[in-house]
Design an enzyme around this catalytic site. Structure first.
Site, PDB file in Angstrom:
ATOM      1  CG  PHE C 239      -1.723  -1.329   1.308  1.00 47.85           C
ATOM      2  CD1 PHE C 239      -2.655  -1.690   0.348  1.00 47.85           C
ATOM      3  CD2 PHE C 239      -1.444  -2.215   2.330  1.00 47.85           C
ATOM      4  CE1 PHE C 239      -3.308  -2.911   0.422  1.00 47.85           C
ATOM      5  CE2 PHE C 239      -2.085  -3.434   2.412  1.00 47.85           C
ATOM      6  CZ  PHE C 239      -3.023  -3.781   1.455  1.00 47.85           C
ATOM      7  N   GLY C 463      -0.423  -7.503  -4.834  1.00 44.94           N
ATOM      8  CA  GLY C 463      -1.804  -7.928  -4.601  1.00 44.94           C
ATOM      9  C   GLY C 463      -2.756  -7.698  -5.765  1.00 44.94           C
ATOM     10  NE  ARG C 623      -8.314  -3.093 -23.999  1.00 44.33           N
ATOM     11  CZ  ARG C 623      -7.119  -3.570 -24.378  1.00 44.33           C
ATOM     12  NH1 ARG C 623      -6.017  -2.878 -24.103  1.00 44.33           N
ATOM     13  NH2 ARG C 623      -7.043  -4.707 -25.018  1.00 44.33           N
ATOM     14  CB  ILE C 624     -11.516  -3.218 -16.919  1.00 39.35           C
ATOM     15  CG1 ILE C 624     -12.073  -1.887 -16.385  1.00 39.35           C
ATOM     16  CG2 ILE C 624     -11.328  -4.218 -15.780  1.00 39.35           C
ATOM     17  CD1 ILE C 624     -11.129  -1.119 -15.464  1.00 39.35           C
ATOM     18  CG  ASN C 626      -8.698 -10.396 -14.607  1.00 41.40           C
ATOM     19  OD1 ASN C 626      -9.829 -10.450 -14.123  1.00 41.40           O
ATOM     20  ND2 ASN C 626      -7.895 -11.443 -14.646  1.00 41.40           N
ATOM     21  CE  LYS C 696      -9.865   7.459 -17.496  1.00 41.17           C
ATOM     22  NZ  LYS C 696     -10.592   8.753 -17.573  1.00 41.17           N
ATOM     23  N   GLY C 699      -5.576   1.281  -9.165  1.00 44.65           N
ATOM     24  CA  GLY C 699      -5.204   0.866  -7.804  1.00 44.65           C
ATOM     25  C   GLY C 699      -5.278   1.965  -6.768  1.00 44.65           C
ATOM     26  CD  GLU C 700      -1.940   4.542  -5.685  1.00 45.93           C
ATOM     27  OE1 GLU C 700      -2.482   4.604  -4.572  1.00 45.93           O
ATOM     28  OE2 GLU C 700      -0.747   4.203  -5.834  1.00 45.93           O
TER      29      GLU C 700
END
Lengths: 98, 207, 733
Positions: C239, C463, C623-624, C626, C696, C699-700
């Site tokens: 983190f 993670g 775009r994703i 997964n 883009k 995770g944050e």
């Protein structure tokens, strides 16, 4: 009563046992946690309960005495109020609401 | 201002006295560990050779194998698994019983290995994440964790799974709310709780 | 694309390393031992300062050294002088200043600073002996209070005339928000195993960036970077705290060199509160001016945050400059020099802090104006980035609002909340953004004659599932099935990658992987079209596609051959390519990921307990790659936001700087019972300007805006505006 919903020591806790006969509290045992180094028996609350009708507004009146004689420190003063409210809530849970 | 922090009052002697009063059987002076059954020989714990009452022999069943060895009386089950027996699947997250990462089964119940002294395990049956599934397969809850993506970094995962298996056996997995309550001793900092609850629900239904 | 084989990118693939993780076979830093060539391992335990500031006047190690199995005690009086070459950014992410050195002087800069390290052949002996080291101090009063500590010169930002705009505004608001220090508390404690072979050092380290321990340890010991090898395949969460290399890692490597044996050092949970980083506390004053229709005309941000006495950690607090269309903005950020270890990035660094203040103040303005908070935000939505004038690459916050409002049932919101028995129920929302960052990265791909590929890059997987998502990117670029591709990471000898942080791994490493794999595919195709024995001989390479390892002309799927056939016939064991990604110096576009968070809370009317009942996050993240992994990350960020909003704070003893709740019993992080069903929605889309992968970063941003949405819901439920995070029962009695 705690910050987290589970797996935490209580900020304040209350254990309530009431003997009620004919709608009257004949005996009471009240103990509080989270406010001392040991579980604390609240005899002042017990006294206010004995011989009274087990109904509103007794619970709030009795719980008023929950923090009698308490001397809070700089950062736990809120517990005085929180303890009264916790005891009141638990009295109502055990004694029943009208 | 001169400040001298107080020395720890917990000396070796008081520690052992404390350990003994909790029902520990201390067997002094046994030389080196012995391994029986299929358990391969392990390097002796350096404390093992000492005959001064600071070590104890303990014999227990670990993942189905009888294991007998001499341990330092201070050794937790967690450190025994990780540092002596190379069973590193059980994780040390807090060493204080506050996070659940070290959850294992002792005699079928979930316990925090960090709070369990190894010398207390005489005759016990211990199961760790490495022994949960046999013959190279996956336990249904292990499979559910993968399918529900109930893990991210994976560090708390062995403890979550050991705890979840016990939670199901205890009958505490009958609703999502019940699972949340009975799994709240296992912290997941990646925040996989939503999927952990789903995985345990899936495995519980599949029983 | 072939309808027969859908692309791997976009598919909800389970984690490639899931089996290793659920069986306990995944090996984290402290799990390394004989199987990794680490023999005769010894254990190191740190001794921490018990004063908050001062000098060490004496160290008595006799009792510690008398403990059987203890090998040595190292401290500033007997430690060798270390080289400590400068190791500035970009070789490291060390912030500006003089970094803390391992046992090089007698100064105590913060409570808990390592002052000695005990090495023993057993962990028990090292732990016991560490308690027997007697350190005497000449203590001085530490600086611990944000409000009174000396502050640096402010960093200023300004546009428009704030003074005039404020004076002219018919509606004004002035409020200060206090945000507590948060500690990362990843489940895996910081840990390192260090082994010297002559002048070469190998470490298994918990890190988000294997390059950083390599560079920092090389700098500390004055050896070439190439003499250090860092492995970190599995990381038990970080983190942000595993970005830089902390002093304990140098202490462990030093201990290993002194005893001539490998050393393992694992910080205790308590030590993690002192010896590594944290999200700094902030006092964040917002001044705001608005017209009566809710168009914000002026924004003032006076911010004081924590840093250490010896390094300047600066969070990026730019959110207020770009989120709304405000003509006049002034921002001053001051850092207070405290006797603490240097803070560091923590999930949603800076942006989450700024969103807490900005989004709570906007809620106050909405209330003041009698406007729906969602409508207020719509009215201040900019057409272009107001801080740069650039067009947004993509900005779909309005769609996020609409989706979130629908999902939570925003129409049910009443200005004074609703009631459910003893519970006061409220709805709140907040917006957030996080910049789309990119960094240079490289990747190496090797396609074997068997038809499978291995792709490698020195990135991490703390993670998010990098091992899985990168294999998906590689599979599509190579024209292979995802199961035929393995992605490896976590070794400093691999092609370089940036720190896994700032949500830029897919943008950067993903682009490098795609580039390398695309190059390899073209190499193979050209080999085939130039090979007389190939059915593809003479074809235009640009017209040849690869599906599941089968190369064929785009318009004739039946004529072709496999990678395997091509390589075998040509006597090649493999093909390999190293490729990279170099982001453009500048972009004509303003690029951010966005969040819209909606929360429903219940507050016990008498006891002040706050319970999150529902949480909805809608994200515009491009775009994703997964969706399964992306959803998990959103759950994680939003769970972290619950902690920020309601639970997480440290309490410092003002006499000596001791954190009194330094453990997981007293520093509360969310447990399962705190987390309701969460809904995470990613807008379907992609951002062609951002990077070749068109992502883009997510995770944050998944934690930005969560805490203020909850705080705003508490206000809606109770009418009590708590300007302090976390909100505790004591604030609501």
């Amino acid at each position: 009563m705690r910050d987290r919903q589970s797996f935490e020591f209580a900020l304040t806790s209350a254990a309530v046992a009431l003997h009620v006969r004919g709608g009257v509290v004949t005996d009471a045992r009240i103990a509080a946690g989270g406010v001392g180094t040991v579980p604390w028996r609240l005899t002042a609350v017990e006294e206010r309960l004995r011989g009274r009708r087990a109904a509103e507004p007794l619970w709030a009146h009795a719980a008023e005495a929950a923090a009698e004689g308490a001397r809070p420190l700089a950062r736990n003063g809120f517990k005085v109020d929180l303890l009264r409210r916790t005891v009141e809530r638990q009295l109502r849970v055990v004694g029943g609401t009208p | 201002m001169e400040t001298r922090p107080p020395r720890s009052r917990l000396t070796r002697r008081t520690f052992i006295a404390a350990a003994s009063t909790t029902g520990t059987v201390v067997v002094a002076g046994a030389p080196g560990p012995t391994a029986s059954g299929e358990e391969p020989a392990r390097p002796p714990g350096p404390a093992a050779a000492r005959g001064d009452g600071t070590t104890g022999r303990v014999t227990f069943t670990l993942n189905g194998r009888r294991t007998s060895l001499v341990v330092d009386n201070r050794t937790s089950l967690l450190d025994l698994l990780r540092e002596r027996l190379d069973l590193t699947g059980t994780k040390k997250g807090c060493d204080a019983g506050a996070c659940g990462a070290c959850t294992v089964h002792v005699d079928g119940r979930r316990v925090n290995a960090c709070l369990t002294l190894a010398v207390r395990l005489e005759g016990a049956e211990v199961t760790t994440i490495e022994g949960l599934a046999r013959h190279g397969g996956l336990h249904p809850l292990q499979r559910a964790f993968v399918e529900q993506d109930a893990l991210q970094c994976g560090f708390c995962t062995p403890g979550q799974i050991m705890s979840g298996v016990a939670c199901i056996h205890e009958g505490h997995a009958r609703s999502p709310d019940e699972i949340r309550e009975w799994m709240s001793g296992n912290i997941c900092r990646c925040g996989c709780y939503v999927n952990i609850v789903r995985a345990i629900g899936q495995a519980a239904r599949g029983r | 694309m072939s309808s027969q084989y859908p692309s791997a990118v976009g598919a909800p693939r389970p984690r490639a390393d899931g089996r290793l993780k659920v069986t306990g076979q995944a090996r984290y830093a402290a799990d390394h031992g004989p199987d990794d060539g680490v023999h005769d391992l010894t254990h190191a335990v740190l001794v921490d300062a018990t004063v908050g500031r001062g000098r060490i006047t004496a160290i008595d190690t006799r009792a510690a050294l008398a403990v059987p199995d203890v090998l040595t005690v190292i401290h500033h009086r007997n430690a060798p002088r270390l080289t400590y070459r400068d190791n500035p950014f970009p070789d490291s992410i060390n912030p500006p200043g003089e970094r803390l050195r391992a046992f090089q002087d007698d100064r105590v800069r913060f409570f808990g600073q390592p002052v000695a390290v005990v090495v023993a052949t057993t962990l028990e002996a090292a732990q016991h002996a560490a308690r027997l080291v007697e350190v005497t101090y000449d203590a001085e009063p530490p600086a611990l209070d944000l409000a009174t500590a000396p502050v640096d010169e402010p960093v200023e930002y300004s546009r428009g005339d704030v003074r005039d705009a404020l004076a002219a505004a018919p509606v004004r608001l002035d409020a200060t928000y206090r945000m507590a220090r948060n500690h990362h508390n990843a489940m895996e404690p910081h840990a390192i195993v260090a082994r010297w072979d002559g002048d070469r050092l190998t470490v298994w380290e918990k890190t988000q960036w294997v390059t950083d321990p390599r560079n920092e340890l090389a700098a500390a010991f004055g050896i070439p970077q190439g003499a250090v090898r860092c492995y970190s395949r599995f990381v038990g969460g970080a983190f942000g705290n595993g970005g830089r290399t902390w002093v304990h890692s140098v202490a462990a490597a030093l201990a290993a060199r002194e005893v001539g044996r490998p050393v393992k050092l694992v910080l205790t949970r308590r030590q993690l509160f002192f010896g590594v980083g944290f999200r700094p506390a902030y006092d964040y004053r917002v001044g705001m001016g608005s017209d009566r229709d809710g168009r914000v005309t002026a924004l003032v941000h006076d911010i004081v945050g924590e840093t250490s006495t010896y390094e300047r950690h600066e969070d990026d607090l730019a959110l207020a400059r770009m989120l709304y269309d405000v003509p006049a903005v002034r921002q001053e950020v001051r850092l207070a020099r405290l006797n603490v270890n240097t803070p560091t990035w923590m999930r949603g660094p800076g942006w989450s802090t700024a969103a807490n203040a900005l989004e709570m103040s906007l809620d106050e303005l909405a209330h003041e104006l009698g406007l729906d908070p969602l409508e207020l935000r719509m009215r201040n939505e900019p057409a272009d980035d107001p801080s740069t004038g650039q067009p947004f690459s993509t900005r779909r916050l309005r769609e996020c609002y609409a989706a979130g409002a629908r999902e939570i049932g925003w129409h049910r919101r009443r200005p004074d909340g609703t009631r459910d028995g003893d519970w006061l129920v409220g709805l709140g929302m907040a917006a957030g953004a996080y910049p789309t960052e990119r960094a240079p990265a490289q990747a190496h791909v090797r396609l074997d004659a068997g038809g499978t590929a291995v792709v490698r890059s020195a990135t991490s997987d703390i993670g998010p599932g990098t091992t899985t998502s990168m294999a998906q990117v590689a599979a599509d670029a190579l024209g292979l099935a995802p199961w035929a591709v393995e992605f490896r990471l976590g070794d400093s000898a691999m092609p370089p990658a940036p720190v896994q942080a700032l949500a830029w791994t897919m943008a950067s490493v993903g682009s490098a992987v795609q580039s390398a794999c695309g190059d390899l595919r073209r190499t193979a195709v050209e080999l085939a079209t130039g090979d007389e024995r190939s059915p593809l001989y003479g074809e235009d390479p640009a017209a040849v596609v690869v599906r599941r390892g089968w190369m064929h002309p785009r318009d004739d799927p039946r004529r072709g051959e496999t990678y395997q056939q091509l390589l075998t016939r040509n006597g090649r064991t493999h093909l390999e390519v190293t490729g990279g990604y170099e982001p453009p110096e500048e972009s004509a576009f303003s690029m951010y990921a966005y969040s819209a968070i909606f929360a429903e809370v219940g507050v016990d009317s008498r006891l002040g307990m706050v319970r999150v009942r529902r949480l909805v996050g809608v994200f515009d993240a491009g775009r994703i790659v997964n969706p399964m992994l992306a959803e998990s990350q959103a759950f994680g960020g939003m769970t972290g936001g619950i902690g920020q909003a309601l639970l997480e704070r440290t309490v410092t003893d003002t006499r000596d700087g001791r954190i009194v709740n330094a453990g997981l019993v007293d520093y509360l992080v969310p447990v399962s019972a705190d987390v309701p069903e969460i809904r995470a929605i990613y807008l379907d889309g992609s951002d062609a300007e951002a990077n070749p992968i068109r992502v883009k970063g997510l995770g944050e941003v998944v934690q930005v805006g969560v805490a203020p949405a909850i705080a705003n819901a508490v206000f809606n439920a109770t009418g009590r505006r708590v300007r302090e995070l976390p909100i505790a029962p004591e604030h609501l009695l």
